[in-house]
Design an enzyme around this catalytic site. Structure first.
Site, PDB file in Angstrom:
ATOM      1  N   HIS A  12       0.879  -1.263   0.004  1.00  0.00           N
ATOM      2  CA  HIS A  12       0.049  -0.172   0.054  1.00  0.00           C
ATOM      3  C   HIS A  12       0.724   1.315   0.069  1.00  0.00           C
ATOM      4  O   HIS A  12       2.130   0.985   0.077  1.00  0.00           O
ATOM      5  CB  HIS A  12      -0.834   0.010   1.174  1.00  0.00           C
ATOM      6  CG  HIS A  12      -0.141   0.130   2.516  1.00  0.00           C
ATOM      7  ND1 HIS A  12       0.493  -0.747   3.110  1.00  0.00           N
ATOM      8  CD2 HIS A  12      -0.406   0.959   3.582  1.00  0.00           C
ATOM      9  CE1 HIS A  12       1.122  -0.468   4.219  1.00  0.00           C
ATOM     10  NE2 HIS A  12       0.344   0.712   4.584  1.00  0.00           N
ATOM     11  N   HIS A  44       1.326   4.116   1.812  1.00  0.00           N
ATOM     12  CA  HIS A  44       1.945   4.850   3.021  1.00  0.00           C
ATOM     13  C   HIS A  44       3.479   4.849   2.991  1.00  0.00           C
ATOM     14  O   HIS A  44       3.882   3.964   2.439  1.00  0.00           O
ATOM     15  CB  HIS A  44       1.352   3.990   4.363  1.00  0.00           C
ATOM     16  CG  HIS A  44       0.090   4.556   4.865  1.00  0.00           C
ATOM     17  ND1 HIS A  44      -0.754   3.701   5.679  1.00  0.00           N
ATOM     18  CD2 HIS A  44      -0.687   5.542   4.399  1.00  0.00           C
ATOM     19  CE1 HIS A  44      -1.770   4.168   5.944  1.00  0.00           C
ATOM     20  NE2 HIS A  44      -1.874   5.353   5.078  1.00  0.00           N
ATOM     21  N   ASP A  85       5.833   4.541   4.895  1.00  0.00           N
ATOM     22  CA  ASP A  85       6.859   3.664   5.419  1.00  0.00           C
ATOM     23  C   ASP A  85       6.667   2.381   4.904  1.00  0.00           C
ATOM     24  O   ASP A  85       7.359   1.452   5.450  1.00  0.00           O
ATOM     25  CB  ASP A  85       6.212   3.512   7.176  1.00  0.00           C
ATOM     26  CG  ASP A  85       4.871   3.083   7.449  1.00  0.00           C
ATOM     27  OD1 ASP A  85       3.943   3.409   6.349  1.00  0.00           O
ATOM     28  OD2 ASP A  85       4.757   2.459   8.454  1.00  0.00           O
ATOM     29  N   HIS A  86       6.177   2.150   3.734  1.00  0.00           N
ATOM     30  CA  HIS A  86       6.316   0.871   3.050  1.00  0.00           C
ATOM     31  C   HIS A  86       6.551   1.437   1.526  1.00  0.00           C
ATOM     32  O   HIS A  86       6.692   0.339   0.725  1.00  0.00           O
ATOM     33  CB  HIS A  86       4.802   0.391   2.784  1.00  0.00           C
ATOM     34  CG  HIS A  86       4.362  -0.161   4.222  1.00  0.00           C
ATOM     35  ND1 HIS A  86       4.420  -1.303   4.410  1.00  0.00           N
ATOM     36  CD2 HIS A  86       3.703   0.671   5.189  1.00  0.00           C
ATOM     37  CE1 HIS A  86       3.766  -1.667   5.772  1.00  0.00           C
ATOM     38  NE2 HIS A  86       3.499  -0.619   6.259  1.00  0.00           N
ATOM     39  N   HIS A 129      -7.282  -1.589   5.473  1.00  0.00           N
ATOM     40  CA  HIS A 129      -6.555  -0.659   5.999  1.00  0.00           C
ATOM     41  C   HIS A 129      -6.924   0.834   5.821  1.00  0.00           C
ATOM     42  O   HIS A 129      -6.207   1.827   5.735  1.00  0.00           O
ATOM     43  CB  HIS A 129      -5.085  -0.812   5.353  1.00  0.00           C
ATOM     44  CG  HIS A 129      -3.879  -0.210   6.057  1.00  0.00           C
ATOM     45  ND1 HIS A 129      -3.778  -0.183   7.518  1.00  0.00           N
ATOM     46  CD2 HIS A 129      -2.955   0.590   5.626  1.00  0.00           C
ATOM     47  CE1 HIS A 129      -2.613   0.440   7.876  1.00  0.00           C
ATOM     48  NE2 HIS A 129      -2.197   0.930   6.657  1.00  0.00           N
TER      49      HIS A 129
HETATM   50 ZN   LIG Z   1      -0.221   1.668   6.290  1.00  0.00          ZN
END
Ligand SMILES: [Zn+2]
Length: 251
Positions: free
Chosen positions: A63, A65, A67-68, A144
């Site tokens: 996904h 975000h 931090d990914h 999510h």
């Molecule tokens: Zn996330």
């Protein structure tokens, strides 16, 4: 054929990298293929202990975000403007809109940055399947609060399932059904609708009949050892923590 499916943890911190622990990122290898799964901050550096960008067969993003995904930005520079030489763009599996999202950050003038020259973008959907080398990848859309996917990797009878970021949901439990290893996030302290608590990670592993649980993406308020203990209170099988640098053969 014997399976050499293997999970290497590049990083597991959230929502920002720790000293010595990048954000979410993993190298999944087997059957001669190498897939960089999630590209959180700091994972591109850690990845190079194991593989160069020109040795990867695919990138898979759960996904959007940061931090990914944040290291997709510098991977783009590496793929187009440095010492990385590939014969074709690097296959990039990710949520719908991923190419425009990356391009929006990278574009500094009138002309859109040529993201597609670096990445061969393939958008995920619920039930999406792909074969990368000897690995079979399948995706389910999970809970999510935004387009987000969990991943199942199969090789020669062995299986690894990664939750991405998700609250407990039927799609994740179904995807993880009977898997050998479930790599499940355990971000939250309580049910918040977008993440698992450690206890919920244990419950998802139990409901799916997973052989083993590895908790990852453990929130900053929780000690990793406590996350393991709490998850193990709901799951009878072995439970481990996705420490940065840890290597887990998947059998
Ligand atoms: Zn996330």
């Amino acid at each position: 054929m014997a399976s050499d499916l293997r999970l290497t943890v590049l990083g597991s911190a959230t929502p920002y990298p720790a000293a010595g622990n990048p954000c979410s990122g993993y190298l999944v290898s087997g059957g001669g293929a190498r897939v960089w799964v999630d590209a959180g901050s700091g994972t591109l550096g850690a990845l190079q202990r194991y593989a160069r960008l020109d040795e990867l067969d695919a990138v898979w993003i759960s996904h959007l975000h940061a931090d990914h995904t944040a290291d997709l930005l510098t991977a783009y520079y590496g793929l187009l403007y440095a010492d990385v030489h590939r014969e074709a763009p690097l296959p990039l599996y990710g949520p719908p809109g991923i190419a425009d999202r990356v391009a929006a950050f990278l574009t500094h003038g009138d002309r859109r940055s040529p993201v597609e020259r670096a990445f061969d973008v393939r958008e995920l959907s619920d039930g999406h399947g792909a074969r990368v080398g000897g690995l079979d990848l399948s995706a389910r859309e999970v809970a999510h609060g935004m387009p987000a996917f969990a991943l199942r990797v199969e090789h020669a009878g062995n299986s690894l399932v990664y939750s991405g970021d998700s609250a407990p949901c039927a799609a994740l439990t179904e995807l993880a059904d009977g898997c050998g290893t479930l790599l499940c996030e355990a971000d939250g302290d309580s049910a918040d609708g977008v993440h698992h608590s450690p206890e919920e990670a244990g419950e998802t592993a139990a409901a799916a009949g997973a052989g083993r649980l590895i908790v990852t993406h453990v929130g900053r308020a929780i000690e990793p050892g406590d996350a393991v203990t709490r998850a193990a209170s709901r799951f009878a099988g072995p439970v481990a923590y996705a420490a940065p640098g840890a290597v887990f053969p998947v059998d």
